[in-house]
Design a protein around this motif. Structure first.
Motif, PDB file in Angstrom:
ATOM      1  N   LEU A  97     -91.297  -8.363  59.599  1.00 37.35           N
ATOM      2  CA  LEU A  97     -92.505  -8.421  58.778  1.00 37.35           C
ATOM      3  C   LEU A  97     -93.553  -9.269  59.480  1.00 37.35           C
ATOM      4  CD1 LEU A  97     -92.003 -10.786  55.710  1.00 37.35           C
ATOM      5  CD2 LEU A  97     -90.531 -10.791  57.700  1.00 37.35           C
ATOM      6  N   ILE A  98     -94.793  -9.101  59.062  1.00 38.18           N
ATOM      7  CA  ILE A  98     -95.927  -9.736  59.729  1.00 38.18           C
ATOM      8  C   ILE A  98     -96.767 -10.493  58.709  1.00 38.18           C
ATOM      9  CG2 ILE A  98     -98.110  -9.309  60.946  1.00 38.18           C
ATOM     10  CD1 ILE A  98     -96.796  -6.834  62.193  1.00 38.18           C
ATOM     11  N   TYR A  99     -97.194 -11.695  59.108  1.00 32.94           N
ATOM     12  CA  TYR A  99     -98.206 -12.452  58.378  1.00 32.94           C
ATOM     13  C   TYR A  99     -99.366 -12.690  59.345  1.00 32.94           C
ATOM     14  CZ  TYR A  99     -94.364 -13.751  55.160  1.00 32.94           C
ATOM     15  OH  TYR A  99     -93.313 -13.742  54.277  1.00 32.94           O
ATOM     16  N   ALA A 100    -100.600 -12.530  58.879  1.00 30.35           N
ATOM     17  CA  ALA A 100    -101.726 -12.666  59.800  1.00 30.35           C
ATOM     18  C   ALA A 100    -102.946 -13.257  59.116  1.00 30.35           C
ATOM     19  CB  ALA A 100    -102.093 -11.309  60.407  1.00 30.35           C
ATOM     20  N   CYS A 101    -103.764 -13.941  59.933  1.00 31.47           N
ATOM     21  CA  CYS A 101    -105.049 -14.460  59.477  1.00 31.47           C
ATOM     22  C   CYS A 101    -105.983 -14.500  60.672  1.00 31.47           C
ATOM     23  CB  CYS A 101    -104.898 -15.860  58.892  1.00 31.47           C
ATOM     24  SG  CYS A 101    -106.436 -16.545  58.217  1.00 31.47           S
ATOM     25  N   GLY A 102    -107.207 -14.024  60.491  1.00 29.79           N
ATOM     26  CA  GLY A 102    -108.151 -14.027  61.602  1.00 29.79           C
ATOM     27  C   GLY A 102    -109.346 -13.145  61.316  1.00 29.79           C
ATOM     28  N   PRO A 113    -104.014 -21.924  58.934  1.00 27.80           N
ATOM     29  CA  PRO A 113    -103.105 -21.694  57.807  1.00 27.80           C
ATOM     30  C   PRO A 113    -101.692 -21.291  58.218  1.00 27.80           C
ATOM     31  CG  PRO A 113    -104.759 -19.954  57.941  1.00 27.80           C
ATOM     32  CD  PRO A 113    -105.187 -21.032  58.874  1.00 27.80           C
ATOM     33  N   LEU A 114    -101.512 -20.866  59.480  1.00 30.55           N
ATOM     34  CA  LEU A 114    -100.176 -20.497  59.935  1.00 30.55           C
ATOM     35  C   LEU A 114     -99.253 -21.706  60.015  1.00 30.55           C
ATOM     36  CD1 LEU A 114    -100.804 -17.892  62.789  1.00 30.55           C
ATOM     37  CD2 LEU A 114    -100.604 -17.534  60.310  1.00 30.55           C
ATOM     38  N   LEU A 115     -99.813 -22.905  60.157  1.00 32.19           N
ATOM     39  CA  LEU A 115     -98.976 -24.098  60.275  1.00 32.19           C
ATOM     40  C   LEU A 115     -98.222 -24.359  58.973  1.00 32.19           C
ATOM     41  CD1 LEU A 115     -97.924 -26.522  61.797  1.00 32.19           C
ATOM     42  CD2 LEU A 115    -100.017 -27.764  61.190  1.00 32.19           C
ATOM     43  N   GLU A 116     -98.930 -24.395  57.864  1.00 30.28           N
ATOM     44  CA  GLU A 116     -98.256 -24.601  56.585  1.00 30.28           C
ATOM     45  C   GLU A 116     -97.335 -23.432  56.271  1.00 30.28           C
ATOM     46  OE1 GLU A 116     -96.895 -26.313  53.173  1.00 30.28           O
ATOM     47  OE2 GLU A 116     -98.032 -27.245  54.803  1.00 30.28           O
ATOM     48  N   LEU A 117     -97.740 -22.224  56.629  1.00 33.45           N
ATOM     49  CA  LEU A 117     -96.888 -21.065  56.417  1.00 33.45           C
ATOM     50  C   LEU A 117     -95.574 -21.205  57.183  1.00 33.45           C
ATOM     51  CD1 LEU A 117     -96.272 -18.200  55.423  1.00 33.45           C
ATOM     52  CD2 LEU A 117     -97.610 -17.335  57.370  1.00 33.45           C
ATOM     53  N   GLN A 174     -94.127   0.883  60.544  1.00 31.96           N
ATOM     54  CA  GLN A 174     -93.571   0.744  59.197  1.00 31.96           C
ATOM     55  C   GLN A 174     -93.020  -0.665  58.964  1.00 31.96           C
ATOM     56  OE1 GLN A 174     -90.861   4.210  59.093  1.00 31.96           O
ATOM     57  NE2 GLN A 174     -92.377   5.224  57.788  1.00 31.96           N
ATOM     58  N   ILE A 175     -93.835  -1.656  59.373  1.00 29.45           N
ATOM     59  CA  ILE A 175     -93.484  -3.061  59.179  1.00 29.45           C
ATOM     60  C   ILE A 175     -94.342  -3.614  58.036  1.00 29.45           C
ATOM     61  CG2 ILE A 175     -93.376  -5.348  60.233  1.00 29.45           C
ATOM     62  CD1 ILE A 175     -93.342  -3.987  62.963  1.00 29.45           C
ATOM     63  N   PRO A 176     -93.740  -4.205  57.016  1.00 23.74           N
ATOM     64  CA  PRO A 176     -94.550  -4.829  55.958  1.00 23.74           C
ATOM     65  C   PRO A 176     -95.440  -5.933  56.551  1.00 23.74           C
ATOM     66  CG  PRO A 176     -92.247  -4.680  55.297  1.00 23.74           C
ATOM     67  CD  PRO A 176     -92.299  -4.335  56.757  1.00 23.74           C
ATOM     68  N   ALA A 177     -96.687  -5.973  56.130  1.00 25.73           N
ATOM     69  CA  ALA A 177     -97.625  -6.965  56.664  1.00 25.73           C
ATOM     70  C   ALA A 177     -98.507  -7.507  55.552  1.00 25.73           C
ATOM     71  CB  ALA A 177     -98.483  -6.351  57.769  1.00 25.73           C
ATOM     72  N   TRP A 178     -98.762  -8.807  55.615  1.00 22.51           N
ATOM     73  CA  TRP A 178     -99.692  -9.464  54.700  1.00 22.51           C
ATOM     74  C   TRP A 178    -100.789 -10.102  55.529  1.00 22.51           C
ATOM     75  CZ3 TRP A 178     -94.548  -9.050  53.940  1.00 22.51           C
ATOM     76  CH2 TRP A 178     -94.121  -8.556  52.695  1.00 22.51           C
ATOM     77  N   ILE A 179    -102.030  -9.842  55.151  1.00 17.64           N
ATOM     78  CA  ILE A 179    -103.162 -10.349  55.925  1.00 17.64           C
ATOM     79  C   ILE A 179    -104.074 -11.184  55.032  1.00 17.64           C
ATOM     80  CG2 ILE A 179    -103.110  -8.459  57.592  1.00 17.64           C
ATOM     81  CD1 ILE A 179    -105.356  -7.101  56.069  1.00 17.64           C
ATOM     82  N   SER A 180    -104.647 -12.236  55.620  1.00 19.24           N
ATOM     83  CA  SER A 180    -105.582 -13.104  54.905  1.00 19.24           C
ATOM     84  C   SER A 180    -106.983 -12.785  55.381  1.00 19.24           C
ATOM     85  CB  SER A 180    -105.253 -14.576  55.182  1.00 19.24           C
ATOM     86  OG  SER A 180    -106.176 -15.416  54.515  1.00 19.24           O
ATOM     87  N   LEU A 181    -107.821 -12.360  54.461  1.00 18.70           N
ATOM     88  CA  LEU A 181    -109.173 -11.944  54.809  1.00 18.70           C
ATOM     89  C   LEU A 181    -110.122 -13.131  54.856  1.00 18.70           C
ATOM     90  CD1 LEU A 181    -109.542  -8.673  52.688  1.00 18.70           C
ATOM     91  CD2 LEU A 181    -108.738  -8.937  55.039  1.00 18.70           C
ATOM     92  N   GLU A 182    -110.795 -13.291  55.979  1.00 21.83           N
ATOM     93  CA  GLU A 182    -111.845 -14.298  56.097  1.00 21.83           C
ATOM     94  C   GLU A 182    -113.128 -13.705  55.544  1.00 21.83           C
ATOM     95  OE1 GLU A 182    -112.065 -15.321  60.199  1.00 21.83           O
ATOM     96  OE2 GLU A 182    -110.365 -16.676  60.116  1.00 21.83           O
ATOM     97  N   GLU A 183    -113.795 -14.431  54.701  1.00 21.89           N
ATOM     98  CA  GLU A 183    -115.007 -13.908  54.079  1.00 21.89           C
ATOM     99  C   GLU A 183    -115.904 -15.053  53.657  1.00 21.89           C
ATOM    100  OE1 GLU A 183    -117.708 -11.929  53.544  1.00 21.89           O
ATOM    101  OE2 GLU A 183    -116.149 -10.388  53.469  1.00 21.89           O
ATOM    102  N   ARG A 184    -117.220 -14.832  53.733  1.00 22.49           N
ATOM    103  CA  ARG A 184    -118.154 -15.797  53.167  1.00 22.49           C
ATOM    104  C   ARG A 184    -118.014 -15.785  51.652  1.00 22.49           C
ATOM    105  NH1 ARG A 184    -122.055 -17.779  56.522  1.00 22.49           N
ATOM    106  NH2 ARG A 184    -122.268 -16.782  58.553  1.00 22.49           N
TER     107      ARG A 184
END
Length: 259
Positions: free
Chosen positions: A185-190, A121-125, A206-216
């Motif tokens: 700022l940080i974007y993450a997935c994993g 998903p980082l590619l499209e981001l 104190q860096i804003p971060a957005w994370i994508s949660l992997e879940e079943r």
């Protein structure tokens, strides 16, 4: 703007990218719908498998009306997908979930962190973030790197491998420290341990971060409550500290989730 829908689509192409990692391009006008970090569900033809498999959007081509997904074989459903060929059909529901916010990155340095199958998903981001300064750190198990060349078109790429065969030995944060990367700022997935470490790293600095949660997931549309995560704040509707990853996420501000 495309709407969420269930449809039968044509497979445009497939390819093996690494051991047990495959890509598939699907023909659908859902590709007109932006939103890096969102996902679709893909239904196995083998109905014994019952539930659709959630797979993040790796890339979209709005002009060609095509979506690219990249997935790892994890069971019978995804193993079936790896046998699809050009011209086959597939049943999908999409596009689902909430993606990464792009506005906070305007004029700022963005750090994109992906681990394993959280890299796609980082590619499209990276594409949707446009011309801003971007550092992309991809973490792999070993030297079988997938999507590296694609990511390099949209930002400076750094590699971490668990076995040390390529780039930094260790995880994505080890690569951040080794290369002395600084960002606004940080974007993450994993995987969850990686996201937990990133949340702590961002909070300390104190860096804003957005994370994508992997879940079943089961339904993918919030009905079954099978992918609930704990949140810091109470939900305004249910008044409990829970959120549904498939509809409230999969992307959350790191500070909002209790992981």
């Amino acid at each position: 703007m495309a709407v969420k829908k269930k449809e039968t689509v044509q497979v445009l192409s497939t390819a093996r990218l690494a051991e047990d990692v495959y890509e598939m391009w699907l023909a659908t006008d859902l590709a007109k719908d932006p939103g890096a970090g969102r996902f679709l569900t893909l239904y196995p033809k083998n109905r014994a498998a019952l539930l659709p498999r959630p797979i993040s959007i790796c890339e979209r081509d709005a002009e060609r009306e095509a979506l690219r997904i990249v997935y790892r074989i994890a069971g019978e459903g995804t193993r079936e997908f790896s046998t699809y060929k050009e011209g086959d059909t597939a049943e999908i529901l999409g596009i689902l979930g909430n993606g990464y916010p792009l506005d906070p990155a305007k004029g700022k340095r963005a750090l994109l962190l992906g681990g394993g199958i959280g890299i796609p998903p980082l590619l499209e981001l990276a594409k949707e973030l446009g011309e801003g300064e971007k550092y992309i750190v991809a973490g792999y198990r070993n030297g079988q790197l997938f999507l590296k060349e694609d990511l390099e078109k949209y930002g400076r790429v750094f590699i971490a491998t668990e076995d040390g065969s390529r780039g930094t030995k260790g995880n994505v944060l080890d690569a951040v420290r080794e290369n002395e990367l600084e960002a606004d700022l940080i974007y993450a997935c994993g995987p969850l341990p990686m996201l937990r470490a990133i949340k702590e790293y961002a909070a300390k600095r104190q860096i804003p971060a957005w994370i994508s949660l992997e879940e079943r997931m089961a339904c993918g549309v919030g009905a079954c409550l099978g992918c609930v995560c704990k949140t810091v704040r109470k939900d305004a509707h249910s008044h409990v500290n829970n959120a549904r990853i498939c509809t409230d996420g999969p992307v959350f501000p790191a500070e909002d989730v209790d992981i």
